[in-house]
Motif scaffolding. Structure first.
Motif, PDB file in Angstrom:
ATOM      1  N   TRP A  55       0.855  -1.136   0.134  1.00 30.27           N
ATOM      2  CA  TRP A  55      -0.043  -0.114   0.021  1.00 30.27           C
ATOM      3  C   TRP A  55       0.887   1.376  -0.026  1.00 30.27           C
ATOM      4  CZ3 TRP A  55      -4.926  -0.053  -1.416  1.00 30.27           C
ATOM      5  CH2 TRP A  55      -5.600  -1.460  -0.784  1.00 30.27           C
ATOM      6  N   LEU A  87     -11.095   8.765 -11.407  1.00 27.50           N
ATOM      7  CA  LEU A  87     -10.714   7.636 -10.504  1.00 27.50           C
ATOM      8  C   LEU A  87     -11.816   7.493  -9.352  1.00 27.50           C
ATOM      9  CD1 LEU A  87      -8.407   5.936 -10.538  1.00 27.50           C
ATOM     10  CD2 LEU A  87      -7.048   7.522  -9.317  1.00 27.50           C
ATOM     11  N   CYS A  88     -12.233   8.729  -9.039  1.00 32.77           N
ATOM     12  CA  CYS A  88     -13.093   8.646  -7.586  1.00 32.77           C
ATOM     13  C   CYS A  88     -14.238   9.414  -8.051  1.00 32.77           C
ATOM     14  CB  CYS A  88     -12.325   9.316  -6.416  1.00 32.77           C
ATOM     15  SG  CYS A  88     -10.741   8.655  -6.317  1.00 32.77           S
ATOM     16  N   GLY A  89     -14.818   9.225  -9.062  1.00 33.09           N
ATOM     17  CA  GLY A  89     -16.136   9.790  -9.444  1.00 33.09           C
ATOM     18  C   GLY A  89     -16.456  11.117  -9.212  1.00 33.09           C
ATOM     19  N   LYS A  91     -15.430  12.838  -6.521  1.00 34.35           N
ATOM     20  CA  LYS A  91     -15.850  13.079  -5.189  1.00 34.35           C
ATOM     21  C   LYS A  91     -14.234  13.423  -4.536  1.00 34.35           C
ATOM     22  CE  LYS A  91     -19.629  10.449  -4.770  1.00 34.35           C
ATOM     23  NZ  LYS A  91     -20.224   9.021  -4.773  1.00 34.35           N
ATOM     24  N   SER A  92     -13.180  13.227  -5.215  1.00 36.14           N
ATOM     25  CA  SER A  92     -11.915  13.402  -4.667  1.00 36.14           C
ATOM     26  C   SER A  92     -11.241  14.706  -5.108  1.00 36.14           C
ATOM     27  CB  SER A  92     -10.933  12.235  -4.652  1.00 36.14           C
ATOM     28  OG  SER A  92     -10.032  12.029  -5.843  1.00 36.14           O
ATOM     29  N   HIS A  96      -7.066  14.155  -3.195  1.00 37.48           N
ATOM     30  CA  HIS A  96      -7.622  13.095  -2.543  1.00 37.48           C
ATOM     31  C   HIS A  96      -7.594  11.711  -3.295  1.00 37.48           C
ATOM     32  CE1 HIS A  96      -9.827  16.574  -0.983  1.00 37.48           C
ATOM     33  NE2 HIS A  96      -9.107  16.349   0.151  1.00 37.48           N
ATOM     34  N   ALA A  98      -7.213   8.037  -5.014  1.00 37.48           N
ATOM     35  CA  ALA A  98      -7.241   7.090  -4.242  1.00 37.48           C
ATOM     36  C   ALA A  98      -7.347   5.850  -5.543  1.00 37.48           C
ATOM     37  CB  ALA A  98      -8.192   6.693  -3.189  1.00 37.48           C
ATOM     38  N   ASP A  99      -6.911   4.514  -5.308  1.00 37.28           N
ATOM     39  CA  ASP A  99      -6.839   3.748  -6.672  1.00 37.28           C
ATOM     40  C   ASP A  99      -6.725   2.130  -5.897  1.00 37.28           C
ATOM     41  OD1 ASP A  99      -7.235   2.140  -8.617  1.00 37.28           O
ATOM     42  OD2 ASP A  99      -5.650   3.067  -9.809  1.00 37.28           O
ATOM     43  N   ARG A 100      -7.786   1.817  -5.228  1.00 41.75           N
ATOM     44  CA  ARG A 100      -7.616   0.422  -4.992  1.00 41.75           C
ATOM     45  C   ARG A 100      -6.731  -0.746  -5.699  1.00 41.75           C
ATOM     46  NH1 ARG A 100      -9.564  -3.570  -1.195  1.00 41.75           N
ATOM     47  NH2 ARG A 100     -10.853  -2.010  -0.109  1.00 41.75           N
ATOM     48  N   LEU A 104      -3.024   2.172  -4.178  1.00 45.94           N
ATOM     49  CA  LEU A 104      -2.907   3.530  -3.642  1.00 45.94           C
ATOM     50  C   LEU A 104      -4.035   3.626  -2.764  1.00 45.94           C
ATOM     51  CD1 LEU A 104      -1.713   6.562  -3.685  1.00 45.94           C
ATOM     52  CD2 LEU A 104      -3.217   6.868  -5.444  1.00 45.94           C
ATOM     53  N   LEU A 105      -3.880   3.513  -1.280  1.00 48.50           N
ATOM     54  CA  LEU A 105      -4.654   3.710  -0.255  1.00 48.50           C
ATOM     55  C   LEU A 105      -5.477   4.863  -0.339  1.00 48.50           C
ATOM     56  CD1 LEU A 105      -5.594   1.678   2.009  1.00 48.50           C
ATOM     57  CD2 LEU A 105      -4.300   3.077   3.422  1.00 48.50           C
ATOM     58  N   GLY A 106      -4.945   6.124  -0.543  1.00 46.61           N
ATOM     59  CA  GLY A 106      -5.722   7.302  -0.720  1.00 46.61           C
ATOM     60  C   GLY A 106      -4.697   8.427  -0.314  1.00 46.61           C
ATOM     61  N   SER A 107      -5.274   9.663  -0.485  1.00 45.11           N
ATOM     62  CA  SER A 107      -4.586  10.798  -0.327  1.00 45.11           C
ATOM     63  C   SER A 107      -5.345  11.818   0.719  1.00 45.11           C
ATOM     64  CB  SER A 107      -3.894  11.398  -1.394  1.00 45.11           C
ATOM     65  OG  SER A 107      -3.746  10.396  -2.543  1.00 45.11           O
TER      66      SER A 107
END
Lengths: 318, 321
Positions: A55, A87-89, A91-92, A96, A98-100, A104-107
């Motif tokens: 991660w 990548l996050c619709g 919302k990020s 922020h 994130a990509d499972r 990439l756990l997140g930012s």
């Protein structure tokens, strides 16, 4: 490491970011952008040493980390520009990512908040017992926050397999770190008796070697390791809206670092002509930018998905 | 003879059933360490901010964490992690990750610890999108809500009154027949009645049930509704449960500023479930918690105040009044 491949990865980050900065000037980037330009060797050097199932946790200056982690530049571009298919619709946004799928756990956009989150992921990795490490990036400004020290002491006490990569660019937003902190990042982590190494963050090979050794130590149970990468932002901390910030750093300092640009340093060691490579990567970035700008915006119906408490949504009241 | 505490039973059950469950706390019971291992019963330093961030990191990577913050007052040291991180991660990643994380904290009740140790923040926490806020009103409700929390895919804060753990906890009114799992966002009928409705949450469930007993000696049958969770808030369920054309008294220990009870009052009145003149709000005073019992009495709605409010309400109570 394959230096030509690393150069290409750094170049892709550079051109991706420069393309976004041009978009920002045209008002096409919602919110803020924290460009990774100038620090490419850190992300590429470090993430070239990680295993794909380890991660990565990042912070608001996350585009370079995400690209080096293997995230789709197309989906990233769409996310940052808030276009459909991000990548996050949507919302990020920029800060922020994130990509499972690419671990990439997140930012997080709160300074230092990523450190304990990464330490928790490292505790999971330790319990899993599969010899995996967790990698977390922070700026040197994060070492002014209390949570950093809480995290580092717990990680040391529990010997967590955590690699902390401190991107020491000497500034926290528009404040020089030396104005507000009496010790360097390396001195601070020395005080906690943490294994650490200082490296030229603009030399991708040196960064890669340092990260490889530190990750090996993490995986073998030696506890948390810190890599302090000395580097510099080529552009600036952040841009909000369509105007870049005024110049806030001394010209002499900027010129000194510009002469040691990570792309220049790497190119000096590559005997080949890189002109075609530049054109190729530039065309790739242009294409995904055009595709992103041609895309629509996210479906408003998805604004209320992905959240637990759904009874308090708009319209719940009569 | 002695009844085992439902909270302890629910937690042991979860640790036995879920090998991926870890417990973070500054204090760990030796017997639990012996039973489940020190690697799952993690001893932590007094560093709530990092502790909660770490719990989030574990929850994001395929595990579940029960974080006992001891007093919910200490959760405020971790407010960035709670509000900006724990509650947002699932949404910001567009559902790529969930956050199976349970935070337990003691609120206030009978301990006289003062303003920095005693809080009832269910209203405040209910305003944070992405959090479930469970507020048990009895020992069985605590066991039941913990059971649900420990299966839930998203973050849950369980606000526990110290009264639920006092030496006399087993003598508290117990509206829940068992400690079986209780759904979130579904208010419960804590006591049947036909003459008026008391709507309560947490500590005020206890006080409302005690008030209902006293009212019963006067021949007045109060219905008591336990909200069980402040978020989700069961507005429609409460509206369906109030006794029609009778007083509705909303009882809360927090002040009425932005509270779940003012929200409910709006919903009941605007939705036509209650007439404005029938609705009364009994709330705590908006001052920090004093240590002195002499000062504290009168700041919180207790059974006596509830009884008085019921008798004074202008709405028809019952023919027998």
């Amino acid at each position: 490491m394959d230096l030509l491949s690393a150069y290409r990865d750094m170049l892709r980050i550079r051109l991706f970011e420069e393309s976004l900065l041009r978009c920002a000037k045209q008002g096409l980037v919602p919110g803020s952008i924290h460009p990774y330009t100038g620090q490419e060797a850190v992300a590429v050097g470090v993430l070239g040493a990680r295993r794909p199932d380890e991660w990565v946790v990042s912070f608001y200056r996350c585009h370079g980390h995400a690209l080096a982690a293997g995230c789709s530049p197309q989906r990233m571009m769409r996310e940052i520009l808030c276009r459909d298919g991000g990548l996050c619709g949507g919302k990020s946004g920029s800060m922020h990512l994130a990509d499972r799928a690419h671990h990439l756990l997140g930012s997080t956009s709160i300074v230092a908040a990523q450190l304990p989150i990464a330490a928790g992921a490292a505790m999971s990795a330790q319990l899993d017992g599969a010899g995996r490490a967790v990698l977390v990036f922070c700026g040197d400004g994060a070492l002014g926050a209390g949570g950093a020290y809480e995290t580092l002491t717990i990680a040391a006490a529990q010997r967590l397999p955590l690699l902390v990569v401190c991107e020491d660019n000497g500034w926290q937003d528009q404040t020089a770190s030396r104005w507000v902190r009496h010790l360097s990042p390396a001195q601070l982590v020395s005080g906690l008796d943490l294994p650490h190494v200082e490296v030229d963050g603009n030399d991708v090979e040196a960064v890669h070697d340092a990260a490889t050794a530190a990750l090996a130590a993490c995986r073998s149970g030696a506890g948390p390791q810190v890599v302090v990468a000395h580097t510099y932002l080529r552009d600036f901390h952040a841009q909000l809206g369509d105007q870049p910030p005024r110049q806030y750093r001394p010209q002499e300092e900027r010129q000194r670092w510009a002469a040691r640009d990570p792309l220049t340093v790497a190119a000096g060691r590559i005997p080949a002509d890189l002109t075609d490579l530049h054109a190729e990567v530039a065309a790739e970035i242009d294409e995904l930018l055009l595709s992103a700008l041609a895309a629509g915006t996210p479906d408003p119906a998805t604004a209320t998905t992905g959240v637990s408490v759904t009874t308090d949504l708009i319209g719940a009241h009569r | 003879m002695s009844r085992r505490h439902p909270a302890g039973v629910a937690i042991r059950e979860a640790f036995t059933a879920q090998p991926m469950l870890s417990h973070f706390s500054t204090y760990q019971q030796e017997d639990l360490i012996a039973e489940y291992g020190a690697d799952r019963m993690v001893r932590m330093p007094i560093a709530e901010n990092a502790m909660l961030g770490m719990a989030l990191g574990m929850a994001l990577t395929g595990r579940r964490v029960l974080f006992s913050v001891n007093r919910v007052a200490f959760l405020f040291s971790a407010f960035d992690q709670l509000v900006n991180q724990v509650a947002t991660w699932r949404y910001m990643t567009d559902g790529q990750f969930s956050v199976p994380l349970v935070i337990r904290g003691l609120t206030r009740g009978g301990e006289h610890l003062g303003a920095q140790h005693e809080h009832a923040p269910h209203g405040m926490l209910s305003q944070i999108p992405g959090l479930v806020v469970a507020v048990p009103g009895s020992p069985n409700a605590l066991g039941g809500l913990l059971r649900t929390a420990l299966q839930h895919p998203d973050p849950v804060v369980v606000l526990e009154s110290p009264r639920l753990f006092a030496p006399t906890w087993s003598e508290l009114p117990e509206p829940e027949p068992t400690a079986a799992a209780l759904p979130f966002g579904v208010a419960g009928l804590a006591r049947p009645g036909t003459d008026l409705t008391l709507v309560a949450i947490g500590n005020t469930v206890i006080e409302s049930l005690l008030a209902a007993e006293r009212l019963a000696t006067r021949g007045i049958q109060a219905r008591v509704v336990d909200l069980r969770t402040a978020a989700p808030l069961d507005r429609d369920g409460v509206a369906a449960m109030v006794v029609p054309d009778r007083p509705v008294i909303l009882v809360d220990e927090q002040s009425r500023a932005g509270s779940v009870m003012t929200d409910l009052a709006y919903h009941l009145v605007c939705g036509g479930a209650a007439r404005p003149e029938h609705v009364e709000l009994l709330s705590g005073a908006g001052v920090p918690a004093p240590v002195s019992a002499a000062l504290l009495d009168g700041l919180l709605p207790d059974a006596e105040r509830i009884v008085r409010a019921a008798l004074d309400n202008p709405a028809p109570l019952a023919q027998r009044r």
